[in-house]
Design a protein around this motif. Structure first.
Motif, PDB file in Angstrom:
ATOM      1  N   SER A 195      47.537 -41.689 -63.286  1.00 28.70           N
ATOM      2  CA  SER A 195      48.154 -40.575 -62.568  1.00 28.70           C
ATOM      3  C   SER A 195      49.319 -39.985 -63.344  1.00 28.70           C
ATOM      4  O   SER A 195      49.807 -40.569 -64.324  1.00 28.70           O
ATOM      5  CB  SER A 195      48.667 -41.061 -61.209  1.00 28.70           C
ATOM      6  OG  SER A 195      49.750 -41.973 -61.411  1.00 28.70           O
ATOM      7  N   LEU A 241      40.966 -42.384 -59.736  1.00 33.00           N
ATOM      8  CA  LEU A 241      40.923 -40.949 -59.971  1.00 33.00           C
ATOM      9  C   LEU A 241      39.902 -40.639 -61.049  1.00 33.00           C
ATOM     10  O   LEU A 241      39.757 -41.393 -62.011  1.00 33.00           O
ATOM     11  CB  LEU A 241      42.292 -40.434 -60.438  1.00 33.00           C
ATOM     12  CG  LEU A 241      43.426 -40.385 -59.421  1.00 33.00           C
ATOM     13  CD1 LEU A 241      44.746 -40.108 -60.151  1.00 33.00           C
ATOM     14  CD2 LEU A 241      43.166 -39.318 -58.372  1.00 33.00           C
ATOM     15  N   ALA A 245      40.473 -35.121 -62.691  1.00 36.62           N
ATOM     16  CA  ALA A 245      41.628 -35.185 -61.794  1.00 36.62           C
ATOM     17  C   ALA A 245      42.850 -35.748 -62.516  1.00 36.62           C
ATOM     18  O   ALA A 245      43.978 -35.263 -62.337  1.00 36.62           O
ATOM     19  CB  ALA A 245      41.304 -36.024 -60.561  1.00 36.62           C
ATOM     20  N   ASP A 249      46.237 -33.688 -63.023  1.00 37.87           N
ATOM     21  CA  ASP A 249      47.425 -34.286 -62.430  1.00 37.87           C
ATOM     22  C   ASP A 249      48.486 -34.593 -63.481  1.00 37.87           C
ATOM     23  O   ASP A 249      49.683 -34.405 -63.256  1.00 37.87           O
ATOM     24  CB  ASP A 249      47.023 -35.573 -61.697  1.00 37.87           C
ATOM     25  CG  ASP A 249      48.144 -36.140 -60.844  1.00 37.87           C
ATOM     26  OD1 ASP A 249      48.727 -35.384 -60.050  1.00 37.87           O
ATOM     27  OD2 ASP A 249      48.431 -37.353 -60.961  1.00 37.87           O
ATOM     28  N   GLU A 341      40.454 -29.784 -54.358  1.00 40.51           N
ATOM     29  CA  GLU A 341      41.138 -30.363 -53.207  1.00 40.51           C
ATOM     30  C   GLU A 341      42.147 -31.424 -53.646  1.00 40.51           C
ATOM     31  O   GLU A 341      43.273 -31.487 -53.134  1.00 40.51           O
ATOM     32  CB  GLU A 341      40.122 -30.979 -52.245  1.00 40.51           C
ATOM     33  CG  GLU A 341      40.715 -31.624 -51.003  1.00 40.51           C
ATOM     34  CD  GLU A 341      41.496 -30.653 -50.111  1.00 40.51           C
ATOM     35  OE1 GLU A 341      42.262 -31.134 -49.257  1.00 40.51           O
ATOM     36  OE2 GLU A 341      41.336 -29.415 -50.267  1.00 40.51           O
ATOM     37  N   ILE A 342      41.770 -32.248 -54.621  1.00 39.96           N
ATOM     38  CA  ILE A 342      42.710 -33.237 -55.147  1.00 39.96           C
ATOM     39  C   ILE A 342      43.921 -32.538 -55.748  1.00 39.96           C
ATOM     40  O   ILE A 342      45.070 -32.951 -55.533  1.00 39.96           O
ATOM     41  CB  ILE A 342      42.020 -34.138 -56.188  1.00 39.96           C
ATOM     42  CG1 ILE A 342      41.012 -35.061 -55.494  1.00 39.96           C
ATOM     43  CG2 ILE A 342      43.048 -34.961 -56.965  1.00 39.96           C
ATOM     44  CD1 ILE A 342      40.126 -35.825 -56.458  1.00 39.96           C
ATOM     45  N   CYS A 343      43.677 -31.466 -56.498  1.00 37.96           N
ATOM     46  CA  CYS A 343      44.790 -30.713 -57.089  1.00 37.96           C
ATOM     47  C   CYS A 343      45.741 -30.221 -55.999  1.00 37.96           C
ATOM     48  O   CYS A 343      46.971 -30.371 -56.113  1.00 37.96           O
ATOM     49  CB  CYS A 343      44.254 -29.532 -57.890  1.00 37.96           C
ATOM     50  SG  CYS A 343      43.520 -29.981 -59.481  1.00 37.96           S
ATOM     51  N   ARG A 346      47.840 -32.897 -54.573  1.00 38.32           N
ATOM     52  CA  ARG A 346      48.859 -33.354 -55.516  1.00 38.32           C
ATOM     53  C   ARG A 346      49.859 -32.264 -55.874  1.00 38.32           C
ATOM     54  O   ARG A 346      50.700 -32.434 -56.732  1.00 38.32           O
ATOM     55  CB  ARG A 346      48.188 -33.876 -56.793  1.00 38.32           C
ATOM     56  CG  ARG A 346      47.363 -35.148 -56.591  1.00 38.32           C
ATOM     57  CD  ARG A 346      48.233 -36.350 -56.330  1.00 38.32           C
ATOM     58  NE  ARG A 346      48.959 -36.771 -57.532  1.00 38.32           N
ATOM     59  CZ  ARG A 346      49.957 -37.645 -57.541  1.00 38.32           C
ATOM     60  NH1 ARG A 346      50.409 -38.174 -56.404  1.00 38.32           N
ATOM     61  NH2 ARG A 346      50.544 -37.977 -58.683  1.00 38.32           N
TER      62      ARG A 346
END
Length: 370
Positions: A195, A241, A245, A249, A341-343, A346
Motif C-alpha cells: 500500500s 491489493l 491498485a 495507491d 472503486e478502490i481508488c 483510498r
C-alpha cells in the motif's frame, strides 16, 4: 519437512495453479485499466527506447524474471533454464528465496547457476525480512548479485504449516539491510500487495525500490494451504491489493519520497506490462507465466515467448506515442470497475488518469487525494 521438499512443492503447485487459471476465463484487475485511444498520436518503432533506470542502472528492457525458486536439484534445473532465458533476452533476473542456502550451503549450486549461466546479466539475490546483514552478504556474494530483494510474506508464513509467526523485527531488519549493504535493496511482497502507507514506511526505513507484487498471480496462500494436512486455511486466498491498485495507491507516496516502483503479480500479457508501466512502474516482473512455459515447453519456448513480449511492448508503445518508458506514465488511461472503486475509497481521483496528456507540465502520476 526439508527445504528441498518445500521448494519442489512450491514449483509443482505454482505450475498447477497457473495452468488452471489458463484453462478458465483470464480476467483480472488489469482488465479495469484501458488506454484512451488517440488515433494519430502514434510514433515510429525505431524511435522507441525500452531502456529503463532501476537503482542507478539502466536495464535494456522494462521487464524482469522475478523471484521463483532454488534449494533442490529440481529447482536448480529450473533456475538454469531461467538464467539461460535471461541471458538470451537481456532481462534482469531475481533468485528465489535463498533461505535454503543460508541454512545449508550444500545447495549453493542451485542458486549459483543463475550467475553461472548468465555471467554478464543483472542478477538479484533474495532473502527474507528476518535476514541479518551478514546473511544478506553471503547471499549477494554467492551470486555476485547486483541488487538484493527482500521479500515480505506474512500471509504466506501464517498459512504455511511450518511458517514464522513473529514479524515484529521486520522494519528494523529492513532498515539495517538498506543502510549497510551498499547495493540497491528492493523490498518485494510475494503476491498480496504493498500500500501507499507501506511505501512511505519503507522510504522512512531507507528503501528506495519497492516491488508492489499485488494479488492476481501465483497465490501463496493457496499453495501453502494445499500443503496443510487438512487444507483448512483457505480463507486468506483473496487477501490483499491487486497490482494495479497498489500502483494507483502508491504513486503519490513514491513520487514524494523518491521511491522507484516495480510491478509484479498477475501480469498475464505484454498489454498488462504496458498497463503497469503506465500506472507508474519502472519495470515489470513476471514469474508464474514464464515458469509455466519453461516447465511445459522448455527453455527455447520461453526465450521465444520473452522475445515476443519485448516486441509487443515496443509496438504498444508505438501505438501510444510513448517513445520512452517514462512517457507511458503520461498517457491517458481509464480506471474502471473495481479498481476505480478502490481508488475512490483510498481518496484517489480516477478521472485524473484519463486526461494526463492534456497538461504536459503535470506530474507523470496523479496525486489528487480527497
Amino acid at each position: 519437512m526439508s527445504y528441498a521438499s518445500r521448494k519442489d512443492d512450491h514449483v509443482r503447485l505454482a505450475v498447477a495453479q497457473h495452468q488452471v487459471s489458463m484453462a478458465g476465463p483470464r480476467t483480472s484487475p488489469f482488465d479495469d485499466v484501458a488506454f484512451v485511444h488517440h488515433a494519430i498520436r502514434g510514433t515510429a518503432e525505431h524511435a522507441v527506447s525500452l531502456a529503463t533506470e532501476v537503482g542507478g542502472t539502466t536495464w535494456p528492457v522494462p521487464l524482469y524474471i522475478n523471484a521463483m525458486t532454488g534449494g533442490s536439484h529440481r529447482t536448480g534445473e529450473v533456475n538454469r533454464g531461467l538464467a539461460i532465458a535471461a541471458r538470451e533476452t537481456g532481462l534482469a533476473i531475481a533468485s528465489g528465496s535463498m533461505s535454503a542456502y543460508l541454512a545449508d550451503s550444500s545447495v549453493a549450486a542451485t542458486y549459483r547457476v543463475l550467475r553461472g549461466e548468465n555471467p554478464d546479466g543483472y542478477v538479484i539475490a533474495n532473502v527474507n525480512a528476518n535476514a541479518t546483514p551478514e546473511m544478506a552478504v553471503r547471499a549477494v556474494e554467492l551470486l555476485r548479485a547486483d541488487a538484493l530483494q527482500v521479500h515480505v510474506n506474512a500471509i504466506q508464513e501464517i498459512v504455511m504449516p511450518e511458517g514464522d509467526r513473529d514479524f515484529s523485527a521486520w522494519p528494523c531488519n529492513i532498515a539495517r539491510l538498506a543502510e549497510t549493504l551498499g547495493i540497491p535493496v528492493i523490498v518485494k511482497e510475494v503476491g498480496f500487495g504493498i500500500s501507499a502507507d507501506t511505501v512511505t514506511q519503507l522510504a522512512e526505513l531507507g528503501v528506495r525500490i519497492v516491488d508492489v507484487s499485488g494479488n492476481g498471480g501465483t497465490n501463496f496462500a493457496l499453495i501453502e494451504n494445499a500443503r496443510r494436512r487438512r487444507a483448512d486455511f483457505g480463507l486468506l486466498a483473496g487477501w490483499g491489493l491487486s497490482t494495479p491498485a497498489c500502483l494507483a495507491d502508491g504513486a503519490d507516496a513514491a513520487l514524494r519520497h523518491g521511491v522507484t516502483l516495480l510491478a509484479s503479480g498477475g501480469v498475464r500479457t505484454p498489454l498488462d506490462a504496458v498497463r503497469a508501466l503506465a500506472l507508474g512502474a519502472r519495470a515489470v516482473g513476471v514469474s508464474g507465466h514464464f515458469l509455466s512455459i519453461l516447465e511445459t515447453e522448455g527453455v527455447d519456448a520461453l526465450i521465444a515467448a520473452i522475445d515476443t513480449w519485448i516486441t509487443q511492448i515496443r509496438q504498444l508503445m508505438v501505438l501510444l506515442g510513448a517513445e520512452t518508458v517514462r512517457a507511458l506514465a503520461a498517457t491517458d488511461v481509464l480506471l474502471t470497475g473495481g479498481l476505480a472503486e478502490i481508488c475512490r475509497l483510498r481518496g484517489i481521483d480516477p478521472a485524473g488518469y484519463a486526461r494526463r496528456s492534456r497538461d504536459p507540465m503535470r506530474s507523470s502520476v496523479p496525486v489528487t487525494r480527497e
